[in-house]
Design a protein around this motif. Structure first.
Motif, PDB file in Angstrom:
ATOM      1  N   ARG A  85      -7.298  -4.890  14.703  1.00  0.00           N
ATOM      2  CA  ARG A  85      -8.049  -5.267  13.459  1.00  0.00           C
ATOM      3  C   ARG A  85      -9.017  -6.406  13.707  1.00  0.00           C
TER       4      ARG A  85
ATOM      5  N   ARG B  42     -10.142  -6.705   5.681  1.00  0.00           N
ATOM      6  CA  ARG B  42     -10.104  -7.701   4.677  1.00  0.00           C
ATOM      7  C   ARG B  42     -11.626  -8.161   4.581  1.00  0.00           C
TER       8      ARG B  42
ATOM      9  N   ASP C 189       7.284  -6.591   3.546  1.00  0.00           N
ATOM     10  CA  ASP C 189       6.117  -7.326   3.868  1.00  0.00           C
ATOM     11  C   ASP C 189       5.919  -8.424   3.158  1.00  0.00           C
ATOM     12  N   TYR C 190       4.964  -9.323   3.631  1.00  0.00           N
ATOM     13  CA  TYR C 190       4.661 -10.531   2.859  1.00  0.00           C
ATOM     14  C   TYR C 190       3.915 -10.815   1.646  1.00  0.00           C
ATOM     15  N   GLN C 191       3.380  -9.725   1.380  1.00  0.00           N
ATOM     16  CA  GLN C 191       2.720  -9.471   0.245  1.00  0.00           C
ATOM     17  C   GLN C 191       3.874  -9.563  -1.190  1.00  0.00           C
TER      18      GLN C 191
ATOM     19  N   ASN D 238      -3.380 -12.836   1.660  1.00  0.00           N
ATOM     20  CA  ASN D 238      -4.364 -13.069   2.861  1.00  0.00           C
ATOM     21  C   ASN D 238      -5.004 -14.189   3.236  1.00  0.00           C
TER      22      ASN D 238
ATOM     23  N   TYR E 266      -4.025 -10.043  -3.593  1.00  0.00           N
ATOM     24  CA  TYR E 266      -4.235  -9.574  -2.373  1.00  0.00           C
ATOM     25  C   TYR E 266      -5.107 -10.291  -1.346  1.00  0.00           C
TER      26      TYR E 266
ATOM     27  N   HIS F 272       7.046  -8.061   8.217  1.00  0.00           N
ATOM     28  CA  HIS F 272       6.525  -7.538   9.420  1.00  0.00           C
ATOM     29  C   HIS F 272       5.637  -8.391  10.205  1.00  0.00           C
ATOM     30  N   ILE F 273       5.468  -9.661   9.459  1.00  0.00           N
ATOM     31  CA  ILE F 273       4.614 -10.680  10.210  1.00  0.00           C
ATOM     32  C   ILE F 273       5.566 -11.912  10.673  1.00  0.00           C
TER      33      ILE F 273
ATOM     34  N   TRP G  46      -0.877 -15.222   4.948  1.00  0.00           N
ATOM     35  CA  TRP G  46      -0.965 -14.709   6.263  1.00  0.00           C
ATOM     36  C   TRP G  46      -1.594 -15.773   7.192  1.00  0.00           C
TER      37      TRP G  46
ATOM     38  N   ARG H  45       0.649  -1.164   0.079  1.00  0.00           N
ATOM     39  CA  ARG H  45       0.037   0.006  -0.079  1.00  0.00           C
ATOM     40  C   ARG H  45       0.936   1.218   0.026  1.00  0.00           C
TER      41      ARG H  45
HETATM   42  C1  G6P Z   1      -0.405  -5.968   8.822  1.00  0.00           C
HETATM   43  C2  G6P Z   1       0.501  -6.431   7.716  1.00  0.00           C
HETATM   44  C3  G6P Z   1       0.480  -5.009   6.772  1.00  0.00           C
HETATM   45  C4  G6P Z   1      -0.873  -4.467   6.431  1.00  0.00           C
HETATM   46  C5  G6P Z   1      -1.838  -4.351   7.585  1.00  0.00           C
HETATM   47  C6  G6P Z   1      -3.235  -3.996   7.197  1.00  0.00           C
HETATM   48  O1  G6P Z   1       0.078  -5.062   9.511  1.00  0.00           O
HETATM   49  O2  G6P Z   1       1.861  -6.570   8.113  1.00  0.00           O
HETATM   50  O3  G6P Z   1       1.317  -5.433   5.694  1.00  0.00           O
HETATM   51  O4  G6P Z   1      -0.685  -3.568   5.442  1.00  0.00           O
HETATM   52  O5  G6P Z   1      -1.673  -5.657   8.304  1.00  0.00           O
HETATM   53  O6  G6P Z   1      -3.730  -5.033   6.545  1.00  0.00           O
HETATM   54  P1  G6P Z   1      -4.306  -4.617   5.040  1.00  0.00           P
HETATM   55  O7  G6P Z   1      -4.731  -5.905   4.314  1.00  0.00           O
HETATM   56  O8  G6P Z   1      -5.634  -3.811   5.180  1.00  0.00           O
HETATM   57  O9  G6P Z   1      -3.239  -3.654   4.265  1.00  0.00           O
END
Ligand code: G6P
Length: 493
Positions: free
Chosen positions: A290, A328, A143-145, A94, A89, A167-168, A98, A17
């Motif tokens: 979240r 999500r 990050d993982y994406q 995810n 995504y 980050h995860i 994830w 993002r």
């Molecule tokens: C986690 C991930 C981020 C992600 C965030 C929000 O913190 O490590 O990469 O941006 O969640 O999730 P989203 O799917 O809305 O970007």
């Protein structure tokens, strides 16, 4: 100023993002607002000092937005189609990575269509970075994406210095090995010079995956890759042997901005108003997450409901406020979680609530940072009960906010933050009895003990903020930049 389309940047951040949200201004025209995340706050000064750009998705499907500048940031959108969003995504990122990386709390979907889209979209990001990075520039992939971007980028631009931060969590090999594309993912990451993880254990899991899959030596966090084609390292990444460093760099928050907010009278007044609106209970417990199955919201509710059932807590003087921000929402597992959580809230409130007091005050919204800080200030007990979490920045935000050295943090040992925030009440959220005990300990803790613990926690968070995190990572990355003499020697071979 040169047209941004033709500009080259010495420092490029690549993330799923962009760090901005689209807004509509008072006169109805569209505009952008920097999102309040810690990452952009930490990187903004680095981007300004180093002629930086940020590549990412705007959050909207089929968005033809050109590169633009806002708040002094150069932003370069990557266009994603509705189908790419669904497969790359919502799908591979995810619904595969994830859940797998969070220890299979939910079942990952292994879909070849998801994988193909992940490869294609990672290539788009890599090409975008290759097109705008200056000669011998630095690119930091997040990050993982985007785990395939480092290798793709190295193939396109061997001159670049490439960092990656996950980050995860990174799972143990026994779980990671389920992934049909495990070799490709590890090869993708090994395109970086430096790979950062949240916890020491995550870096250890990754290094073990490297050893198991490729049989290359990995002493002291250094992966010694042979030249292409040698041993079990069959790809075309480099003619020369390379070293990749993998170690932990625990991320943090922009702690000062929280301290500044607490100093504002309107924010303190709002905290008092929240207490008043909740009926001035003796104890406010707070959860802020979240709406994600990794956060252990169900476990938290189960422990709280049992304490109410056993008469150890009473709704007349205790309330649990749960902020669950939407997330999500098109992914099935998230839809099912929302139904389950909302059913539970209804049951607990129906069973234990009174006309005057709800047991759980549940809010399915996101809030601005001012409101969050007011909530943190109002909360006597903060509940962070994640089943698995890379770091959990909410725990650090609560601590940074408590300039009054008060409040108790109940923190899951499965959140990365537990490695640093040792003076919290650490819990195993699967152990409901243990969780109940910790909640009661928090409720009854003396002012003196609360102060001693919070002081130590605050010291850690204020001295280890997100600026220090990005500096540590970028300094380590800069040290890996090949020197001119090393380049000349390699060229001469
Ligand atoms: C986690 C991930 C981020 C992600 C965030 C929000 O913190 O490590 O990469 O941006 O969640 O999730 P989203 O799917 O809305 O970007």
């Amino acid at each position: 100023m040169a047209d941004i389309e033709d500009e080259r940047f010495d420092f490029v951040v690549v993330a799923n993002r962009l760090p901005v949200d689209r807004i509509t201004t008072h006169d109805g025209s569209p505009s952008w607002k920097t999102s309040p995340g810690g990452l952009v706050t930490a990187l903004e000064p680095v981007m300004r000092a180093n002629d930086g750009a940020w590549i990412g998705w705007t959050g909207t499907a089929d968005d033809d937005q050109d590169a633009f500048e806002t708040g002094g940031l150069h932003l370069v959108p990557v266009r994603l189609s509705a189908s790419e969003i669904e497969l790359y995504y919502e799908g591979f990122s995810n619904d595969t990575i994830w859940p797998l990386y969070h220890d299979v709390i939910a079942q990952p979907t292994y879909s070849r269509r998801f994988w193909e889209a992940y490869v294609e979209v990672n290539r788009k990001f890599a090409e975008a970075a290759a097109a705008i990075a200056a000669d011998a520039g630095t690119v930091w992939v997040q990050d993982y994406q985007l785990q395939l971007v480092p290798r793709m980028l190295r193939e396109l631009r061997p001159d670049l210095v490439i960092g990656f931060f996950n980050h995860i969590p990174f799972p143990a090999y026994g779980l990671f090995s389920q992934l049909p594309w495990r070799r490709e993912i590890v090869e993708g990451l090994l395109g970086a010079d430096l790979i950062g993880f949240q916890r020491r254990a995550d870096a250890g899991n990754f290094l073990r995956a490297v050893r198991r899959l490729f049989h290359v030596p990995t002493g002291h966090g250094r992966v010694e890759l042979p030249a292409a084609g040698e041993g079990r390292w069959p790809n075309s990444m480099s003619d020369q042997p390379r070293t990749v460093v993998a170690r932990h760099f625990p991320i943090s928050i922009d702690a000062r901005s929280y301290v500044e907010l607490v100093e504002r009278q309107d924010v303190r007044d709002r905290a008092a108003q929240i207490r008043h609106d909740l009926g001035n209970p003796s104890t406010i417990m707070l959860g802020v997450d979240r709406l994600d199955y990794t956060k252990g919201i169900r476990h938290r509710f189960a422990a709280y409901a049992e304490l109410l059932a056993e008469g150890k807590l009473d709704v007349d003087d205790t309330v649990l406020v749960q902020i669950a921000s939407p997330s999500r929402e098109r992914v099935e597992t998230y839809k099912a979680l929302r139904d389950e959580i909302e059913l539970t809230v209804g049951r607990v409130n129906g069973e234990y609530g009174t006309i005057a007091h709800s047991a759980i005050n549940y809010l399915h919204h996101g809030y601005p940072r001012e409101e969050m800080v007011a909530l943190f200030l109002a909360a006597d007990v903060m509940l962070v009960t994640a089943l698995r979490d890379g770091m959990n920045l909410v725990a650090k935000e609560y601590v940074a906010t408590r300039a009054d050295d008060d409040g108790v943090l109940v923190l899951s040992e499965f959140a990365g933050a537990a490695d640093e925030l040792k003076q919290a009440l650490l819990v195993n959220p699967h152990d409901i009895e243990g969780l109940k005990r910790a909640m009661l300990t928090a409720v009854h803790m003396s002012r003196q003990e609360r102060r001693t613990r919070m002081r130590a926690l605050r010291h850690r968070v204020l001295t280890h903020d997100v600026e220090r995190w990005s500096k540590d990572f970028l300094d380590a990355l800069a040290q890996l930049r090949p020197t001119e003499s090393a380049k000349a020697a390699a060229a001469a071979e």
